[in-house]
Enzyme design. Structure first.
Site, short mmCIF file in Angstrom:
data_model
loop_
_atom_site.label_atom_id
_atom_site.label_comp_id
_atom_site.label_asym_id
_atom_site.label_seq_id
_atom_site.Cartn_x
_atom_site.Cartn_y
_atom_site.Cartn_z
CG ASN A 123 -2.11 -0.92 1.05
OD1 ASN A 123 -2.41 -1.34 -0.07
ND2 ASN A 123 -2.78 -1.23 2.14
CE LYS A 175 8.06 -14.20 -32.06
NZ LYS A 175 7.42 -13.47 -30.95
CE LYS A 177 3.67 -12.36 -29.80
NZ LYS A 177 3.86 -11.36 -28.73
CE LYS A 201 9.68 -17.37 -24.55
NZ LYS A 201 8.52 -16.84 -25.28
CD GLU A 204 5.03 -12.98 -24.60
OE1 GLU A 204 4.80 -11.85 -25.06
OE2 GLU A 204 5.92 -13.74 -25.05
CG HIS A 294 8.03 -14.45 -21.28
ND1 HIS A 294 7.43 -13.22 -21.11
CD2 HIS A 294 8.59 -14.42 -22.52
CE1 HIS A 294 7.62 -12.48 -22.19
NE2 HIS A 294 8.32 -13.19 -23.07
#
Length: 479
Positions: A123, A175, A177, A201, A204, A294
């Site tokens: 906070n 890709k 993705k 990979k 994400e 990631h």
């Protein structure tokens, strides 16, 4: 914040508001080896003195609240309170200063990054007396570090598992993705691994969407791994993203990956959360899986210089929570990353002991004792012309990850992988022969083109690609 008090005779304490600095600003305090130390960049509202603002940070992130409460008398504030023990100006910034705060170790649950951050960056970051607040660095004492497992395996164990030594590891993010079917996705994985990469990979945001459910992706990627291993004689891997909407579902995906016999899974540790990440890291150590991390969402937290949290803090937190790889910027690619600052937190990820070095943004000496190291991953807008710089900047203990820089090759995925592998091997050999990659890098890549038409084609395609934008989050004194 002038004191306004009235005596409650029946209770025997003074109610009301008092200045934070009376209790929480203690410049005479000598820090203990067991304290967690924090360096905050503080921008107070006009009229708030530095001592009061620094004390407010210490108070609101530990035992304090906005008023005096009678239950303070039931505990020992001297034992549990945070203390602002030093304030220093920020060069070139009249309205900012660095406040150093020490926290007693008893304030924190053992082995819980979640609890540590809930206090230190909770906070207090919305406190009205502060115009902005940024956590620049933390010193994690060995006494607290030893309550964490940390990375599932670490750098040396990973190299032994993969039987790969003496060079950076090579990766590629598949890709596009989003949108590929599982079978076409697996085909791209196979072509890249067959061409010479060590890893491919999941992006994400690849989890389990309608176009490609997670189980189908895992199966086709496992097939690609085994086929490419059989054909190349090298150990291969694909970062199977286990991130899910619940911890139970995440672990279920990791269990299936283990049953398939693949070497590594992946987690988005900031969007997934530290509790989920630590749970997955424990599962990975117990079951022999490497864990790729990631950092999606990090720039929401760390990119602005005046408010939030520097990535070096997020990197330290990840090393505690657990991960064998983490994305760490590239310096030379499309994503934000100051060179000296990046090298600073790369050392914090890999090394056992890191000395204080303000020229690289390191505010405290950090001793990780026996906690394993984490491989930094360079990824984002990089291609073969960047290979000399990446090899020189990150060294052998790193993962260099080319997504578009592999799949964008004019001849296809496998030739793109070949081009990157040849460029890397050429740079490593040149470095080992004593050549200066920073000076001779382009010449080294051109020489390698004579032996690799795939590399020559890649060099031609990306010869004009640059990402020349100023870095937003520079170290103090670099403006």
């Amino acid at each position: 914040m002038s004191p306004q008090t009235e005596t409650k005779a029946s209770v025997g304490f003074k109610a009301g508001v008092k200045e934070y600095k009376l209790t929480y600003y203690t410049p005479e305090y000598e820090t203990k080896d067991t304290d967690i130390l924090a360096a905050f960049r503080v921008t107070p509202q006009p009229g708030v003195p530095p001592e009061e603002a620094g004390a407010a940070v210490a108070a609101e992130s530990s035992t304090g609240t906005w008023t005096t409460v009678w239950t303070d008398g039931l505990t020992s504030l001297d034992r549990y309170k945070g203390r602002c023990y030093h304030i220093e100006p920020v060069p070139g910034e009249e309205t900012q200063f660095i406040a150093y705060v020490a926290y007693p170790l008893d304030l924190f649950e053992e082995g819980s990054v979640t609890n540590m951050f809930t206090s230190i960056v909770g906070n207090v970051f919305g406190f009205k007396a502060l115009a902005a607040l940024r956590l620049e660095d933390l010193r994690i004492p060995p006494a607290y570090t030893k309550t964490f497992q940390g990375p599932p395996h670490g750098i040396q164990v990973e190299r032994d598992k993969l039987n790969k030594y003496g060079r950076p590891l090579l990766g590629c993010t598949i890709k596009p993705k989003l949108g590929l079917s599982a079978k076409n996705y697996g085909r791209a994985v196979y072509e890249c691994l067959r061409g010479g990469l060590d890893f491919t990979k999941d992006d994400e945001n690849v989890n389990s969407q309608p176009f490609m459910r997670w189980r189908d992706r895992f199966l086709f990627c496992a097939e690609a791994i085994y086929k490419s291993q059989a054909e190349t004689g090298e150990i291969k891997g694909h970062y199977l993203n286990a991130t899910a909407g619940t911890c139970e579902e995440m672990i279920k995906r990791a269990v299936f990956a283990r049953e398939l016999g693949v070497p590594i899974v992946m987690h988005d540790y900031l969007t997934g959360g530290f509790t989920a990440n630590t749970s997955l890291a424990h599962y990975c150590r117990d079951n022999g899986l490497l864990l790729h991390i990631h950092r999606a969402m990090h720039a929401v937290i760390d990119r602005q210089k005046n408010h939030g949290m520097h990535f070096r803090v997020l990197a330290k937190a990840l090393r505690l929570s657990g991960g064998d790889h983490i994305h760490a910027g590239t310096v030379v690619g499309k994503l934000e990353g100051d060179r000296e600052s990046t090298l600073g937190f790369v050392d914090l990820l890999r090394d056992d002991y890191i000395e204080k070095d303000r020229s690289r943004g390191i505010f405290f000496t950090q001793d990780w004792v026996s906690l394993p190291g984490v491989l930094p991953v360079a990824s984002g807008g990089i291609h073969v012309w960047h290979m000399p710089a990446l090899t020189e900047i990150f060294g052998d203990d790193s993962v260099l990850q080319f997504g578009g820089g592999t799949l964008g090759h004019p001849w296809g995925n496998a030739p793109g992988a070949v081009a990157n592998r040849v460029a890397l091997e050429a740079c490593v050999q040149a470095r080992n022969e004593g050549r200066d990659l920073a000076v001779e890098g382009n010449e080294i890549v051109r020489e390698a083109c004579k032996w690799s038409p795939e590399l020559a084609a890649a060099c031609e395609v990306w010869k004009e690609i640059r990402f020349n934008f100023p870095t937003i989050d520079k170290l103090d004194g670099q403006e």
